[in-house]
Write an enzyme that holds these catalytic residues in place. Structure first.
Site, PDB file in Angstrom:
ATOM      1  N   ASP A 144       2.903  -1.291  -3.058  1.00 57.87           N
ATOM      2  CA  ASP A 144       4.128  -0.541  -3.325  1.00 57.87           C
ATOM      3  C   ASP A 144       5.001  -0.594  -2.080  1.00 57.87           C
ATOM      4  O   ASP A 144       4.479  -0.771  -0.970  1.00 57.87           O
ATOM      5  CB  ASP A 144       3.826   0.915  -3.693  1.00 57.87           C
ATOM      6  N   TYR A 164      14.395   6.768   0.070  1.00 56.91           N
ATOM      7  CA  TYR A 164      13.272   7.662  -0.242  1.00 56.91           C
ATOM      8  C   TYR A 164      13.020   8.639   0.905  1.00 56.91           C
ATOM      9  O   TYR A 164      12.773   9.823   0.689  1.00 56.91           O
ATOM     10  CB  TYR A 164      12.002   6.855  -0.547  1.00 56.91           C
ATOM     11  N   ARG A 209       6.967  -6.179 -11.591  1.00 58.37           N
ATOM     12  CA  ARG A 209       6.068  -5.203 -12.216  1.00 58.37           C
ATOM     13  C   ARG A 209       5.226  -5.810 -13.338  1.00 58.37           C
ATOM     14  O   ARG A 209       4.911  -5.144 -14.320  1.00 58.37           O
ATOM     15  CB  ARG A 209       6.847  -3.992 -12.779  1.00 58.37           C
ATOM     16  N   ARG A 263      -7.321   1.662 -13.398  1.00 57.86           N
ATOM     17  CA  ARG A 263      -6.710   2.728 -12.590  1.00 57.86           C
ATOM     18  C   ARG A 263      -7.200   4.133 -12.951  1.00 57.86           C
ATOM     19  O   ARG A 263      -6.814   5.098 -12.282  1.00 57.86           O
ATOM     20  CB  ARG A 263      -5.179   2.667 -12.756  1.00 57.86           C
ATOM     21  N   ARG A 323       1.506  -0.721 -15.777  1.00 54.89           N
ATOM     22  CA  ARG A 323       1.138   0.082 -16.934  1.00 54.89           C
ATOM     23  C   ARG A 323       1.295  -0.580 -18.289  1.00 54.89           C
ATOM     24  O   ARG A 323       0.762  -0.096 -19.280  1.00 54.89           O
ATOM     25  CB  ARG A 323       1.919   1.408 -16.890  1.00 54.89           C
TER      26      ARG A 323
END
Ligand code: CP3
Length: 342
Positions: free
Chosen positions: A73, A148, A24, A37, A28
């Site tokens: 992702d 998921y 990562r 973004r 962010r």
């Protein structure tokens, strides 16, 4: 052209200091990422080659890390074959029709390279821009993807997933077989376009007992890793909370086993056994501590990593969104200053 530090360390060749990259690293924590973004949904940004290239390059430029990780992702390949899903900010992947019976398996057709042409385009563009810095491709492992799909979204206890595997092994194995083929195809696309290593993220495998892991998960992960073995790039296999599974994850076929912060790398190396490099494992939360604390802990990670045949410095899991990016840059410089004793 010299072999990149990352690949030399993985191969167990002598290196002046460990290579370093961060899970990562794109994301962010970087203001330039947040700016790019603005107004673009997460999955949309993963389907535009220009954005993928720029976001992947941002942390390489800023931190001087020794590898780029492809910006995408783990659920992108599912999106690309038409599974109705979204990545909800602050939550994670959410699936419209969770898998509860054989009926929902029909959502999971095979992934063809044409489904992800933007990935091929982005990887090819990146390889040109990155020069000698290797690009790491990745995919989600069948179990983490299945979690998921079965839960319908993120889960703490993974109860439905564990119940399904034990209650209906036939459905479970059909599900994981399909997911494994999709992950393998996604990895192949990236390597064939120029990625020089791959990481299989089985982020949530650590919730499983070794017994369940061996029976319900390991064969499927092994098949994914085996499906890219002929491409000749090193394979990294990572999960969180996998102290009890490290040997099994290595035996699934990886050259490198990713270790979270809970197991020191010398102990992890004993558990994994000979012949495999390790990756990790500074606690990402420590980046919120003063520099001296970070550096003391990072020095211990480097020291413990010397017990392994090869060590790739990383965090024990992904960069937390509120991390000060300067703390990451300082950490890269610090690891690069840890030259091996003569
Ligand atoms: O720098 C990198 O590591 C490359 C990019 C990357 C992302 N996701 C971007 C992303 C990678 C390798 C992943 C993999 C991924 N996605 C995993 C395995 C790695 C891990 O963390 O264990 C998992 C479990 C996912 C599923 C997922 N996607 C989650 C849990 C989330 C967080 C949701 C949130 O908002 O907190 C995402 C979204 C996501 N994937 C973001 C990023 C940068 C954040 C969304 C945003 O920026 O808007």
């Amino acid at each position: 052209m010299t072999t990149p530090l990352l690949l030399r360390a993985i191969a167990g060749e002598p290196v002046p200091h460990p290579p370093v990259w961060f899970m990562r690293q794109a994301g962010r924590s970087l203001p330039e990422y947040r700016k790019l973004r603005e107004g673009v949904a997460m999955l949309d940004s993963c389907m535009r080659a220009d954005l993928i290239i720029e976001i992947t390059l941002q942390p390489v430029r800023r931190h001087g890390v020794d590898a780029a990780i492809f910006f995408s992702d783990i659920v992108l390949p599912l999106k690309a074959i038409g599974v109705d899903l979204d990545i909800v900010p602050g939550v994670g992947p959410v699936i419209a029709a969770p898998v509860r019976s054989a009926t929902e398996l029909d959502q999971l057709r095979a992934l063809e390279p044409v489904d992800v042409e933007f990935v091929t385009e982005a990887v090819q563009g990146l390889v040109g821009e990155l020069g000698e810095t290797p690009l790491i491709g990745f995919a989600g492992a069948p179990f983490t993807l299945a979690s998921y799909l079965v839960e319908g979204g993120p889960s703490k206890d993974h109860a439905r997933t564990k119940a399904l595997m034990n209650a209906d092994p036939d459905l479970w194995h059909s599900l994981l077989t399909r997911l494994g083929a999709i992950s393998a195809a996604f990895l192949r696309v990236q390597v064939e376009a120029g990625a020089r290593a791959v990481q299989l993220f089985d982020s949530w495998a650590g919730v499983l007992s070794a017994t369940d892991y061996v029976q319900f998960v390991q064969p499927h992960s092994a098949r994914v890793l085996d499906a890219v073995a002929d491409l000749g790039v090193p394979r990294i296999h990572f999960g969180v909370g996998t102290g009890e599974l490290l040997r099994l994850m290595g035996e699934a076929g990886a050259e490198v086993v990713g270790v979270d912060w809970r197991t020191p790398l010398d102990e992890a190396t004993r558990r994994i056994g000979p012949g495999r490099a390790v990756q990790g494992n500074l606690d990402p939360a420590l980046l919120f501590a003063p520099t001296a604390v970070v550096e003391r802990a990072a020095a211990e990670v480097v020291e413990a990593g010397r017990a392994a045949p090869g060590h790739v410095f990383n965090l024990g899991h992904g960069v937390l969104p509120d991390t000060d990016p300067d703390a990451l840059t300082r950490l890269v410089d610090f690891v690069h200053s840890r030259t091996a004793p003569a």
